[in-house]
Design a protein around this motif. Structure first.
Motif, PDB file in Angstrom:
ATOM      1  N   LEU A  48      24.957  15.003 -10.176  1.00  0.00           N
ATOM      2  CA  LEU A  48      25.972  15.376  -9.199  1.00  0.00           C
ATOM      3  C   LEU A  48      25.430  16.530  -8.375  1.00  0.00           C
ATOM      4  CD1 LEU A  48      29.773  15.645  -9.694  1.00  0.00           C
ATOM      5  CD2 LEU A  48      28.583  17.671  -8.865  1.00  0.00           C
ATOM      6  N   VAL A  49      25.818  16.576  -7.103  1.00  0.00           N
ATOM      7  CA  VAL A  49      25.381  17.651  -6.199  1.00  0.00           C
ATOM      8  C   VAL A  49      26.599  18.408  -5.698  1.00  0.00           C
ATOM      9  CG1 VAL A  49      24.258  18.183  -3.999  1.00  0.00           C
ATOM     10  CG2 VAL A  49      23.313  16.396  -5.473  1.00  0.00           C
ATOM     11  N   ILE A  50      26.500  19.748  -5.709  1.00  0.00           N
ATOM     12  CA  ILE A  50      27.465  20.613  -5.034  1.00  0.00           C
ATOM     13  C   ILE A  50      26.709  21.307  -3.912  1.00  0.00           C
ATOM     14  CG2 ILE A  50      29.006  22.592  -5.243  1.00  0.00           C
ATOM     15  CD1 ILE A  50      29.392  21.902  -8.170  1.00  0.00           C
ATOM     16  N   GLN A  51      27.132  21.100  -2.670  1.00  0.00           N
ATOM     17  CA  GLN A  51      26.383  21.642  -1.533  1.00  0.00           C
ATOM     18  C   GLN A  51      27.269  22.465  -0.621  1.00  0.00           C
ATOM     19  OE1 GLN A  51      25.581  17.911   1.134  1.00  0.00           O
ATOM     20  NE2 GLN A  51      26.410  19.594   2.374  1.00  0.00           N
ATOM     21  N   ASP A  52      26.673  23.488  -0.042  1.00  0.00           N
ATOM     22  CA  ASP A  52      27.354  24.308   0.953  1.00  0.00           C
ATOM     23  C   ASP A  52      27.388  23.553   2.277  1.00  0.00           C
ATOM     24  OD1 ASP A  52      28.654  26.439   2.024  1.00  0.00           O
ATOM     25  OD2 ASP A  52      26.919  27.783   2.099  1.00  0.00           O
ATOM     26  N   MET A  53      28.240  24.026   3.204  1.00  0.00           N
ATOM     27  CA  MET A  53      28.318  23.400   4.518  1.00  0.00           C
ATOM     28  C   MET A  53      27.499  24.133   5.570  1.00  0.00           C
ATOM     29  SD  MET A  53      30.064  20.604   4.458  1.00  0.00           S
ATOM     30  CE  MET A  53      30.515  20.330   6.164  1.00  0.00           C
ATOM     31  N   ASN A  54      27.120  25.393   5.310  1.00  0.00           N
ATOM     32  CA  ASN A  54      26.321  26.172   6.254  1.00  0.00           C
ATOM     33  C   ASN A  54      25.212  26.909   5.512  1.00  0.00           C
ATOM     34  OD1 ASN A  54      27.810  25.817   8.862  1.00  0.00           O
ATOM     35  ND2 ASN A  54      29.474  26.699   7.652  1.00  0.00           N
ATOM     36  N   PHE A  55      24.063  27.035   6.154  1.00  0.00           N
ATOM     37  CA  PHE A  55      22.928  27.682   5.500  1.00  0.00           C
ATOM     38  C   PHE A  55      22.333  28.811   6.329  1.00  0.00           C
ATOM     39  CE2 PHE A  55      23.351  23.600   3.516  1.00  0.00           C
ATOM     40  CZ  PHE A  55      23.143  23.882   2.178  1.00  0.00           C
ATOM     41  N   ASP A  56      22.688  28.935   7.594  1.00  0.00           N
ATOM     42  CA  ASP A  56      22.261  30.077   8.406  1.00  0.00           C
ATOM     43  C   ASP A  56      23.413  31.052   8.528  1.00  0.00           C
ATOM     44  OD1 ASP A  56      19.721  29.068   8.836  1.00  0.00           O
ATOM     45  OD2 ASP A  56      20.361  27.919  10.612  1.00  0.00           O
ATOM     46  N   ALA A  57      23.086  32.327   8.500  1.00  0.00           N
ATOM     47  CA  ALA A  57      24.119  33.352   8.481  1.00  0.00           C
ATOM     48  C   ALA A  57      25.010  33.303   9.720  1.00  0.00           C
ATOM     49  CB  ALA A  57      23.469  34.736   8.357  1.00  0.00           C
ATOM     50  N   ASP A  58      24.464  32.884  10.859  1.00  0.00           N
ATOM     51  CA  ASP A  58      25.233  32.895  12.098  1.00  0.00           C
ATOM     52  C   ASP A  58      25.816  31.536  12.447  1.00  0.00           C
ATOM     53  OD1 ASP A  58      22.834  31.713  12.526  1.00  0.00           O
ATOM     54  OD2 ASP A  58      22.418  32.676  14.457  1.00  0.00           O
ATOM     55  N   THR A  59      25.875  30.637  11.456  1.00  0.00           N
ATOM     56  CA  THR A  59      26.370  29.285  11.705  1.00  0.00           C
ATOM     57  C   THR A  59      27.643  29.026  10.899  1.00  0.00           C
ATOM     58  OG1 THR A  59      24.125  28.490  12.063  1.00  0.00           O
ATOM     59  CG2 THR A  59      25.813  26.843  11.613  1.00  0.00           C
ATOM     60  N   THR A  60      28.674  28.493  11.573  1.00  0.00           N
ATOM     61  CA  THR A  60      29.937  28.169  10.882  1.00  0.00           C
ATOM     62  C   THR A  60      30.431  26.765  11.221  1.00  0.00           C
ATOM     63  OG1 THR A  60      31.229  29.140  12.683  1.00  0.00           O
ATOM     64  CG2 THR A  60      30.654  30.595  10.827  1.00  0.00           C
ATOM     65  N   SER A  61      29.629  25.990  11.915  1.00  0.00           N
ATOM     66  CA  SER A  61      30.095  24.679  12.384  1.00  0.00           C
ATOM     67  C   SER A  61      30.171  23.631  11.279  1.00  0.00           C
ATOM     68  CB  SER A  61      29.175  24.169  13.498  1.00  0.00           C
ATOM     69  OG  SER A  61      27.877  23.913  12.975  1.00  0.00           O
ATOM     70  N   GLY A  62      29.366  23.807  10.228  1.00  0.00           N
ATOM     71  CA  GLY A  62      29.301  22.786   9.173  1.00  0.00           C
ATOM     72  C   GLY A  62      28.336  21.671   9.474  1.00  0.00           C
ATOM     73  N   ASP A  63      27.650  21.717  10.632  1.00  0.00           N
ATOM     74  CA  ASP A  63      26.723  20.648  11.009  1.00  0.00           C
ATOM     75  C   ASP A  63      25.553  20.548  10.031  1.00  0.00           C
ATOM     76  OD1 ASP A  63      28.299  20.019  13.127  1.00  0.00           O
ATOM     77  OD2 ASP A  63      27.092  21.080  14.627  1.00  0.00           O
ATOM     78  N   GLU A  64      25.087  21.712   9.550  1.00  0.00           N
ATOM     79  CA  GLU A  64      23.964  21.689   8.606  1.00  0.00           C
ATOM     80  C   GLU A  64      24.360  20.968   7.324  1.00  0.00           C
ATOM     81  OE1 GLU A  64      21.458  25.742   9.269  1.00  0.00           O
ATOM     82  OE2 GLU A  64      23.521  25.967   8.612  1.00  0.00           O
ATOM     83  N   GLY A  65      25.576  21.230   6.867  1.00  0.00           N
ATOM     84  CA  GLY A  65      26.046  20.569   5.658  1.00  0.00           C
ATOM     85  C   GLY A  65      26.206  19.075   5.855  1.00  0.00           C
ATOM     86  N   ALA A  66      26.708  18.693   7.039  1.00  0.00           N
ATOM     87  CA  ALA A  66      26.864  17.265   7.331  1.00  0.00           C
ATOM     88  C   ALA A  66      25.508  16.570   7.370  1.00  0.00           C
ATOM     89  CB  ALA A  66      27.595  17.087   8.658  1.00  0.00           C
ATOM     90  N   GLU A  67      24.519  17.230   7.970  1.00  0.00           N
ATOM     91  CA  GLU A  67      23.173  16.648   8.028  1.00  0.00           C
ATOM     92  C   GLU A  67      22.571  16.521   6.637  1.00  0.00           C
ATOM     93  OE1 GLU A  67      18.728  17.629   9.831  1.00  0.00           O
ATOM     94  OE2 GLU A  67      20.462  18.817  10.484  1.00  0.00           O
ATOM     95  N   LEU A  68      22.758  17.564   5.802  1.00  0.00           N
ATOM     96  CA  LEU A  68      22.244  17.513   4.427  1.00  0.00           C
ATOM     97  C   LEU A  68      22.905  16.373   3.660  1.00  0.00           C
ATOM     98  CD1 LEU A  68      20.712  18.516   1.955  1.00  0.00           C
ATOM     99  CD2 LEU A  68      22.518  20.228   1.610  1.00  0.00           C
ATOM    100  N   PHE A  69      24.219  16.219   3.824  1.00  0.00           N
ATOM    101  CA  PHE A  69      24.898  15.133   3.112  1.00  0.00           C
ATOM    102  C   PHE A  69      24.336  13.783   3.524  1.00  0.00           C
ATOM    103  CE2 PHE A  69      28.046  11.751   3.235  1.00  0.00           C
ATOM    104  CZ  PHE A  69      28.265  11.599   1.877  1.00  0.00           C
ATOM    105  N   GLN A  70      24.106  13.575   4.821  1.00  0.00           N
ATOM    106  CA  GLN A  70      23.564  12.293   5.272  1.00  0.00           C
ATOM    107  C   GLN A  70      22.216  12.012   4.627  1.00  0.00           C
ATOM    108  OE1 GLN A  70      25.112  10.015   6.920  1.00  0.00           O
ATOM    109  NE2 GLN A  70      26.944  11.241   7.304  1.00  0.00           N
ATOM    110  N   ARG A  71      21.373  13.035   4.482  1.00  0.00           N
ATOM    111  CA  ARG A  71      20.070  12.851   3.828  1.00  0.00           C
ATOM    112  C   ARG A  71      20.254  12.494   2.350  1.00  0.00           C
ATOM    113  NH1 ARG A  71      16.608  18.111   5.102  1.00  0.00           N
ATOM    114  NH2 ARG A  71      14.968  16.885   4.048  1.00  0.00           N
ATOM    115  N   LEU A  72      21.160  13.208   1.689  1.00  0.00           N
ATOM    116  CA  LEU A  72      21.411  12.937   0.265  1.00  0.00           C
ATOM    117  C   LEU A  72      21.997  11.546   0.062  1.00  0.00           C
ATOM    118  CD1 LEU A  72      22.987  16.374  -0.738  1.00  0.00           C
ATOM    119  CD2 LEU A  72      20.793  15.489  -1.564  1.00  0.00           C
ATOM    120  N   HIS A  73      23.009  11.238   0.852  1.00  0.00           N
ATOM    121  CA  HIS A  73      23.709   9.963   0.671  1.00  0.00           C
ATOM    122  C   HIS A  73      22.828   8.787   1.051  1.00  0.00           C
ATOM    123  CE1 HIS A  73      27.272   7.629  -0.055  1.00  0.00           C
ATOM    124  NE2 HIS A  73      27.248   7.086   1.159  1.00  0.00           N
TER     125      HIS A  73
END
Length: 442
Positions: A48-73
């Protein structure tokens, strides 16, 4: 022990979750970047994976998390993913949930709720993997059966059908008589063809539908007739026994054979010899006799309409072919086969096919699919195109395959009420079916 991968740029979050899970018998490993998380996934053993939605300090859009999920899924579709999200990212998280993520947990999280979610997803994931393993073993077993035997192109996926086929090829080389029982349209003649194809007999396969012949002509059909033996017999003709010499004679609807025909058939089975109508010369043949019926022959014996001694001659080995409703895993493969490779079934059509009782069995299914394919111009066949009657009662939970239940549960993130509604079951029926199959509740 199950292993959870935590992907978060905040190392304190990883440490806190590693400690929480370790106290409850769950192993946890961490990664602080998406790339590091993908690298760890490639090593395997992640449940099982638990992942954050943001990885850069100045980012709050959640796009990074969505991209990571697409790679995982995309690479590991069977591994459930939980999103760690702040309230500002909730809308983006919901979009990712719709794309296939298992759940989301808000920050700061509640330890008890998070543990409950993780444990339920781990149990559901293990049940899914076990079903996948079982399905893989079954596919390998069926492939081996097809490689080693001639199954005449039969389409099947249900264990009940596989058991019938396995027994059929096991007894195929025996000279003993076989009685194939089952309802009309269930595929009894196909089983007879498989028995002949694997018998090693060089002669032809000859099929006779006893129910389609006038009673006064059945004996002539089976045993042949000399010229003048009956009105209209202008020349001698061989019967089906002679035509099947060296091969197999399949007598369908054997329960309709009249009393005189039963008597003569019994003698042939006992001696291998017979005479044509209008002749006194005995003839001998080497024929394997297979018969089939949808009738209750035992009841006919009690009523005096079927000979008991003939029954014992025909029923040395019985192959019972269940109705289509008792082998639900066959329904969709057969439907796709009848529809053709260039057409597809919509999800609602698949559900409608699984809910229908199929009183006409495989024959009815073939007619429904051929009609839908002919009358529908769209490539995708919907439930409306099938034109099946609405079921009078809800589908029996016993008829829904386990993998279908797991799929629907996953689609609805384990919410029983929603899954039961899609499956056409009551919640209690779904719970009972899950318990019997070992599928955990969420």
């Amino acid at each position: 022990m199950a292993t959870v991968l935590v992907i978060d740029d905040n190392s304190s979050v990883i440490t806190a979750l590693e400690l929480l899970f370790s106290l409850h018998g769950i192993d946890a490993v961490g990664a602080t970047t998406p790339d590091a998380g993908i690298t760890r996934m490639m090593r395997g053993d992640i449940d099982l994976v638990i992942q954050d939605m943001n990885f850069d300090a100045d980012t709050t859009s959640g796009d990074e998390g969505a991209e990571l999920f697409q790679r995982l899924h995309g690479q590991w579709p069977d591994v459930p993913v939980i999103l760690l999200t702040a309230w500002t990212e909730l809308e983006r998280a919901v979009e990712v949930i719709k794309a296939g993520a298992a759940d989301y947990v808000g920050k700061p999280w509640d330890d008890h709720k998070l543990l409950t979610t993780v444990n339920n997803l781990l149990e559901l994931s293990e049940a899914r993997r076990e079903l996948s393993r079982s399905a893989r073993v079954a596919r390998e077993r069926r492939a081996s059966l097809s490689r080693e035997h001639d199954l005449r192109g039969v389409i099947y996926a249900d264990d009940a059908t596989e058991r019938v086929l396995s027994l059929a090829v096991q007894v195929a080389r025996s000279p003993l008589a076989v009685l194939i029982t089952g309802p009309n349209g269930s595929g009894k003649e196909k089983i007879a063809e498989i028995l002949h194809a694997n018998s090693g007999r060089s002669g032809p396969f000859v099929a006779v539908n006893c129910g389609a012949l006038p009673s006064e002509l059945i004996e002539a059909e089976l045993f042949g007739a000399e010229a003048g033996a009956y009105t209209g017999a202008n020349k001698a003709r061989e019967g089906r026994f002679e035509a099947a010499d060296g091969g197999t004679l399949f007598l369908d609807e054997i329960g309709t054979l009249p009393a005189a025909g039963q008597t003569r058939l019994l003698r042939v089975l006992e001696t291998g010899r017979f005479t044509r109508l209008g002749s006194t010369r005995e003839r001998s043949v080497d024929v394997r006799v297979l018969s089939a019926t949808n009738a209750d022959l035992a009841a006919m014996i009690r009523d005096g309409t079927f000979r008991q001694d003939l029954f014992y001659r025909l029923n040395v080995i019985e192959l019972r072919l269940p109705p289509l409703s008792e082998r639900p895993a066959d329904i969709l493969p057969l439907a796709r086969h009848f529809l053709g490779a260039d057409r597809m079934l919509a999800a609602d059509a698949e559900r409608a096919l699984l809910r229908h009782r199929w009183p006409g069995n495989v024959r009815e299914l073939r007619n429904v699919m051929q009609r839908a394919g002919l009358l529908t111009t769209e490539q995708v066949i919907t439930a409306a195109a099938l034109d099946l009657p609405e079921p009078d009662v809800m589908l029996d939970a016993q008829e829904i395959p386990a993998d279908e239940i797991v799929r629907v549960l996953r689609d609805h993130h384990g919410v029983i009420a929603q899954a039961a509604a899609e499956l056409g079951l009551t919640r209690q029926s779904l719970y009972r079916r899950m318990e019997r199959l070992g599928i955990p509740r969420r």
